[in-house]
Design a protein around this motif. Structure first.
Motif, PDB file in Angstrom:
ATOM      1  N   UNK A  16       0.848  -1.196   0.000  1.00  0.00           N
ATOM      2  CA  UNK A  16       0.000   0.000   0.000  1.00  0.00           C
ATOM      3  C   UNK A  16       0.885   1.248   0.000  1.00  0.00           C
ATOM      4  N   UNK A  17       1.908   1.261   0.843  1.00  0.00           N
ATOM      5  CA  UNK A  17       2.828   2.399   0.883  1.00  0.00           C
ATOM      6  C   UNK A  17       3.439   2.625  -0.503  1.00  0.00           C
ATOM      7  N   UNK A  18       3.939   1.554  -1.124  1.00  0.00           N
ATOM      8  CA  UNK A  18       4.575   1.664  -2.446  1.00  0.00           C
ATOM      9  C   UNK A  18       3.566   2.186  -3.473  1.00  0.00           C
ATOM     10  N   UNK A  19       2.347   1.660  -3.439  1.00  0.00           N
ATOM     11  CA  UNK A  19       1.307   2.125  -4.366  1.00  0.00           C
ATOM     12  C   UNK A  19       1.032   3.613  -4.174  1.00  0.00           C
ATOM     13  N   UNK A  20       0.973   4.037  -2.932  1.00  0.00           N
ATOM     14  CA  UNK A  20       0.718   5.447  -2.643  1.00  0.00           C
ATOM     15  C   UNK A  20       1.878   6.312  -3.131  1.00  0.00           C
ATOM     16  N   UNK A  69      -5.490   3.258   0.634  1.00  0.00           N
ATOM     17  CA  UNK A  69      -5.104   3.899   1.894  1.00  0.00           C
ATOM     18  C   UNK A  69      -5.915   3.352   3.065  1.00  0.00           C
ATOM     19  N   UNK A  70      -7.191   3.090   2.833  1.00  0.00           N
ATOM     20  CA  UNK A  70      -8.056   2.591   3.910  1.00  0.00           C
ATOM     21  C   UNK A  70      -7.616   1.227   4.441  1.00  0.00           C
ATOM     22  N   UNK A 107      -5.069  11.270   3.542  1.00  0.00           N
ATOM     23  CA  UNK A 107      -5.258  11.560   4.962  1.00  0.00           C
ATOM     24  C   UNK A 107      -6.727  11.442   5.348  1.00  0.00           C
ATOM     25  N   UNK A 108      -7.595  11.952   4.496  1.00  0.00           N
ATOM     26  CA  UNK A 108      -9.027  11.852   4.759  1.00  0.00           C
ATOM     27  C   UNK A 108      -9.463  10.390   4.821  1.00  0.00           C
ATOM     28  N   UNK A 109      -8.987   9.582   3.877  1.00  0.00           N
ATOM     29  CA  UNK A 109      -9.332   8.153   3.859  1.00  0.00           C
ATOM     30  C   UNK A 109      -8.795   7.438   5.095  1.00  0.00           C
TER      31      UNK A 109
END
Length: 143
Positions: A16-20, A69-70, A107-109
């Motif tokens: 997830x970090x890498x995707x972001x 992100x969620x 951040x919102x997610x």
């Protein structure tokens, strides 16, 4: 970058970090060398092979990054993700509106408050400035 949190991440969270990071790099339409270097370094630290990163980059257009992100349920991990996104967004000394949108939406997610994002980004900027000043003081480069 503080690496202590990395050991606590699951492999799926690391992805997830890498995707972001890939989404953020692509957000402004310009993949700077410093951004790609950041991606390579962090992928190696996360134990994610280059082929996986290449596959993520190829499919980044289809990525719903807020859904990704969620998947980060741990608040500390979520804060680390926002911090690393801020580092990446500021690494080329230019924070583009599209990059800012990715950070704000992530951040919102993640349920992270706007004022917390502002504080994290300020801390990141201060750290980058201090690092640069330290390099000048230690005569490692001209800034």
């Amino acid at each position: 970058m503080d690496n202590d949190y990395i050991a606590a991440l699951s492999y799926d969270e690391k992805l997830v970090f890498i995707k972001m990071f890939c989404k953020l790099i692509k957000a402004d339409g310009v993949a700077e060398a410093s951004e790609l270097e950041f991606l390579n370094v962090i992928a190696a630290r996360f134990g994610v092979d280059k082929n996986t990163v290449v596959d993520i980059i190829k499919n980044i257009g289809n990525l719903d990054y807020t859904t990704e992100a969620r998947k980060i349920a741990n608040r500390q991990h979520a804060l680390e993700l926002i911090k690393e996104l801020c580092v990446l967004a500021n690494i080329d000394e230019s924070l583009d509106n599209a990059e800012l949108d990715v950070i704000i939406n992530a951040a919102e997610a993640l349920g992270i408050e706007d004022d917390k994002v502002v504080l994290i980004n300020r801390w990141v900027l201060d750290s980058l400035i201090l690092n640069k000043a330290g390099r000048v003081i230690m005569e490692k480069n001209n800034g």
